[in-house]
Design an enzyme around this catalytic site. Structure first.
Site, mmCIF file in Angstrom:
data_model
loop_
_atom_site.group_PDB
_atom_site.id
_atom_site.type_symbol
_atom_site.label_atom_id
_atom_site.label_comp_id
_atom_site.label_asym_id
_atom_site.label_seq_id
_atom_site.Cartn_x
_atom_site.Cartn_y
_atom_site.Cartn_z
ATOM 1 N N SER A 142 -2.047 0.836 9.515
ATOM 2 C CA SER A 142 -3.129 -0.143 9.412
ATOM 3 C C SER A 142 -2.522 -1.487 9.037
ATOM 4 C CB SER A 142 -4.101 0.300 8.305
ATOM 5 O OG SER A 142 -4.991 -0.748 7.984
ATOM 6 N N TYR A 155 -5.191 2.972 -0.321
ATOM 7 C CA TYR A 155 -5.141 3.034 1.153
ATOM 8 C C TYR A 155 -3.975 2.181 1.671
ATOM 9 C CZ TYR A 155 -6.744 2.592 6.018
ATOM 10 O OH TYR A 155 -6.825 2.595 7.395
#
Ligand code: NAP
Length: 276
Positions: A142, A155
């Site tokens: 990501s 995350y």
């Protein structure tokens, strides 16, 4: 890997979101698929629909964070197809919240799914790929792994680890016929976890940051399989110079997060999930 016809791909996180779209795109290329996710029903429905279109698709419900499930998955793949050409570690979970407000179990769980399972599944396929002297590993990271994002630390860290895992491994694999690539999308529209966050009312991508379409991510996965480049950033504009600058001068992350409105957007999302 240019000719994808009849190649065997193991795809995690296939039950919905980006994974389901990737599955359809791989099937359209004539690939034979092993599809993994915890939710059996949507996985079965997807496999049925791909088979109805003439593809070979094997649904294997299971939790990638569970070692026994990973073993079953590998065994089923080899039993059904006898080889594995492409592994796409796409399964992932999100955790928005201030670090002080997220739970012990949530942290362990997130790393287990996003990072440890990615490393372990990669380890599991490598002996087969190395023996056949060909193979492609594609890991879904990501932009959060490239740039430090507040209220998203766990995350972000899990995806930064996936990026480094992939790029380190890639160098170990030089000359073996096996490649490893990592994909770093920004906020994805159309389907997936950002759309879920948005529809739950907690998150809107700041206009200055923007979004990318799910189709673009899928096209990038296919490009990674074909070309085997190291890292694919899927973002609205040319962001690499800014990332390079922030790597040299880490204070820039904070400036960037304030300027773009990312800090405010993630703070709002954290509050919406009572973690901020
Ligand atoms: P999603 O819609 O939430 O889908 C996640 C998929 O992963 C589902 O199929 C889910 O199925 C599966 N999964 C989750 N935990 C699992 C587990 N323990 N074992 C097996 N499967 C599991 O998310 P998405 O947006 O498609 O995300 C796909 C990947 O792209 C993720 O790695 C995510 O971090 C990355 N990404 C997404 C965006 C975005 O904006 N959407 C941006 C950057 C990166 P079950 O729940 O049935 O298990």
């Amino acid at each position: 890997m240019n000719d994808l016809q009849d190649k065997v791909a193991l795809l995690t996180g296939a039950s919905r979101g980006l994974g389901a779209l990737i599955a359809r795109a791989l099937a359209a290329e004539g690939m034979r698929l092993v599809l993994v996710a915890r939710s059996a029903d949507p996985l079965m429905r997807l496999a049925d629909s791909l088979r109805a279109g003439g593809a070979e698709a094997e649904p294997v419900p299971g939790d990638v964070a569970d070692a026994a499930a990973r073993e079953r998955l590998m065994a089923r793949t080899l039993e059904r197809f006898g080889r594995i050409d492409v592994l796409i570690n796409n399964a992932g979970i999100e955790l928005v919240g201030a670090l002080s407000d997220v739970g012990d179990d949530e942290i362990d769980r997130l790393f287990a799914v996003n990072t440890v399972a990615t490393a372990q599944l990669t380890r599991a396929v490598l002996p087969h790929m190395l023996a056949q002297r060909s193979g492609v590993i594609v890991n879904m990271a990501s932009m959060a792994g490239k740039a430090a994002v507040p209220y998203n630390s766990i995350y972000s860290a899990s995806k930064a680890a996936v990026i480094h895992l992939t790029l380190s491994l890639r160098d170990e694999l030089v000359g073996t016929g096996v490649t490893a690539s990592v994909i770093c999308p920004g906020f994805v529209t159309g389907t997936g976890m950002y759309e879920d966050l948005r529809s739950e009312g907690g998150m809107t991508a700041p206009a200055l940051v923007g979004t990318v379409s799910d189709r673009k991510v899928v096209r990038t996965v296919l490009k990674a399989i074909r070309r085997g480049g190291p890292e694919y950033i899927v973002y609205r504009g040319p962001i690499r110079p800014l990332i390079a600058l922030a790597t040299l001068f880490p204070r820039m992350y904070s400036v960037f997060n304030s300027m773009t409105g990312l800090r405010t957007a993630f703070a709002r999302a954290a509050r919406a999930s009572n973690k901020g």
